[in-house]
Scaffold this motif. Structure first.
Motif, mmCIF file in Angstrom:
data_model
loop_
_atom_site.group_PDB
_atom_site.id
_atom_site.type_symbol
_atom_site.label_atom_id
_atom_site.label_comp_id
_atom_site.label_asym_id
_atom_site.label_seq_id
_atom_site.Cartn_x
_atom_site.Cartn_y
_atom_site.Cartn_z
ATOM 1 N N GLN A 189 74.274 33.253 158.285
ATOM 2 C CA GLN A 189 72.847 33.508 158.245
ATOM 3 C C GLN A 189 72.642 34.987 158.537
ATOM 4 N N ILE A 190 71.918 35.678 157.681
ATOM 5 C CA ILE A 190 71.778 37.131 157.794
ATOM 6 C C ILE A 190 70.316 37.483 158.041
ATOM 7 N N THR A 191 70.062 38.206 159.117
ATOM 8 C CA THR A 191 68.724 38.711 159.405
ATOM 9 C C THR A 191 68.809 40.224 159.606
ATOM 10 N N HIS A 192 67.698 40.903 159.431
ATOM 11 C CA HIS A 192 67.696 42.362 159.584
ATOM 12 C C HIS A 192 66.363 42.831 160.145
ATOM 13 N N GLY A 193 66.404 43.960 160.830
ATOM 14 C CA GLY A 193 65.203 44.575 161.357
ATOM 15 C C GLY A 193 65.397 46.074 161.462
ATOM 16 N N PHE A 194 64.306 46.810 161.536
ATOM 17 C CA PHE A 194 64.428 48.269 161.687
ATOM 18 C C PHE A 194 63.329 48.782 162.607
ATOM 19 N N HIS A 195 63.580 49.967 163.154
ATOM 20 C CA HIS A 195 62.610 50.591 164.055
ATOM 21 C C HIS A 195 62.741 52.101 163.917
ATOM 22 N N MET A 196 61.629 52.804 164.091
ATOM 23 C CA MET A 196 61.606 54.262 163.948
ATOM 24 C C MET A 196 60.706 54.849 165.030
ATOM 25 N N VAL B 2 65.256 52.184 154.211
ATOM 26 C CA VAL B 2 65.220 51.041 153.296
ATOM 27 C C VAL B 2 65.928 49.891 153.999
ATOM 28 N N SER B 3 65.289 48.727 154.056
ATOM 29 C CA SER B 3 65.895 47.547 154.676
ATOM 30 C C SER B 3 65.331 46.320 153.983
ATOM 31 N N GLU B 4 66.060 45.823 152.989
ATOM 32 C CA GLU B 4 65.539 44.723 152.170
ATOM 33 C C GLU B 4 66.660 43.974 151.483
ATOM 34 N N PHE B 5 66.337 42.756 151.034
ATOM 35 C CA PHE B 5 67.240 42.001 150.176
ATOM 36 C C PHE B 5 66.675 41.957 148.767
ATOM 37 N N ASP C 190 67.152 38.731 168.353
ATOM 38 C CA ASP C 190 67.078 38.825 166.891
ATOM 39 C C ASP C 190 67.258 40.278 166.467
ATOM 40 N N ALA C 191 67.379 40.486 165.150
ATOM 41 C CA ALA C 191 67.694 41.825 164.632
ATOM 42 C C ALA C 191 66.580 42.824 164.918
ATOM 43 N N GLN C 192 65.324 42.385 164.812
ATOM 44 C CA GLN C 192 64.221 43.309 165.041
ATOM 45 C C GLN C 192 64.174 43.771 166.492
ATOM 46 N N SER C 193 64.280 42.841 167.427
ATOM 47 C CA SER C 193 64.254 43.237 168.833
ATOM 48 C C SER C 193 65.479 44.085 169.180
ATOM 49 N N ALA C 194 66.612 43.830 168.500
ATOM 50 C CA ALA C 194 67.806 44.648 168.716
ATOM 51 C C ALA C 194 67.559 46.089 168.290
ATOM 52 N N ALA C 195 66.922 46.285 167.120
ATOM 53 C CA ALA C 195 66.634 47.638 166.646
ATOM 54 C C ALA C 195 65.705 48.367 167.617
ATOM 55 N N GLU C 196 64.703 47.664 168.114
ATOM 56 C CA GLU C 196 63.772 48.279 169.057
ATOM 57 C C GLU C 196 64.472 48.627 170.373
#
Length: 254
Positions: A4-11, A25-28, A225-231
């Motif tokens: 299962q693949i999830t992704h997140g980004f933060h700037m 860029v972060s998309e499937f 999750d990936a989003q909280s990891a990026a943050e």
């Protein structure tokens, strides 16, 4: 077993006086029968227009290469060169600036293809260990190439090495005034995703100036999750006094 693949980004904008110069860029994307994860960090300098152009055009140029599926590394190198040529041709519109880039294409969750120019970085975690897949293109490492083309690398006290006393990376898109002494040839790495690989991080140098690869993967091992990891990764870099613009992408493979 398929992951299962999830992704997140933060700037986060840094402490400089100019506007944010990073793009992500972060998309499937479904291409024929293949599911592609497209991930990239573009860290602009002397303006954001080149990084913005890359965000829109680089993956399109990569995927339209006829041999993308059969000779992926060659296709990536050709697409990077072609995109840089486009940017240089449009220098009057895009300005004199440039951008580093790190791109990662995850093919069907099984194969990861990373390319980069500059000092943004791609790191994976396999069996708990951080593995860097990109190459930091530092002027001091590429001095012979720069000097062979008539350039020089400055080493002023209190500063980092710079190409022609200006740019702190030896490879980048754009930078028309430095192009004779600056390469846009990417380093490319291909990695098969095995059962032990559970994390991919792409990040600009605002993280890597204050954190090691292992620091980065360890600091988010308990993120839900990936989003909280990026943050959280950016929060940690800020707590370590990073002053640059910071962008990061986290991909979790579970």
């Amino acid at each position: 077993m398929p992951k299962q693949i999830t992704h997140g980004f933060h700037m986060v904008k840094g402490k400089s006086n100019h506007a944010m110069e990073d793009y992500v860029v972060s998309e499937f994307k479904q291409v024929s029968d293949n599911k592609l994860g497209l991930f990239a960090i573009f860290d602009g300098h002397l303006g954001h227009d080149v990084a913005s152009y890359l965000q829109i055009h680089l993956f399109d140029n990569i995927l339209k290469q006829d041999d993308f599926w059969t000779a992926t590394e060659n296709a990536l190198r050709r697409a990077y060169r072609a995109t840089d040529d486009e940017i240089l041709e449009k220098a009057r519109v895009l300005g004199k600036g440039g951008s580093t880039a790190v791109t990662a294409i995850l093919i069907n969750g099984e194969k990861l293809v990373v390319a980069n120019v500059g000092d943004s970085r791609a790191v994976i975690r396999t069996n708990g260990k951080a593995i860097q897949l990109s190459v930091d293109h530092e002027p001091s490492k590429e001095r012979s190439f720069i000097e062979s083309r008539g350039g020089f690398v400055s080493n002023l006290p209190g500063d980092v090495p710079r190409v022609d006393g200006q740019l702190a990376v030896a490879r980048a898109f754009g930078d028309k005034s430095l192009k004779l002494h600056l390469s846009s040839e990417p380093d490319v790495a291909v990695e098969m995703i095995n059962d032990g690989t559970d994390l991919i991080i792409l990040a600009s140098d605002g993280i890597w100036k204050v954190m090691s690869n292992q620091d980065a993967v360890d600091c988010i091992k308990h993120s839900k999750d990936a989003q909280s990891a990026a943050e959280h990764l950016i929060e940690e870099a800020l707590s370590r006094k990073s002053k640059d613009d910071i962008s990061c992408i986290v991909v979790k493979l579970q």
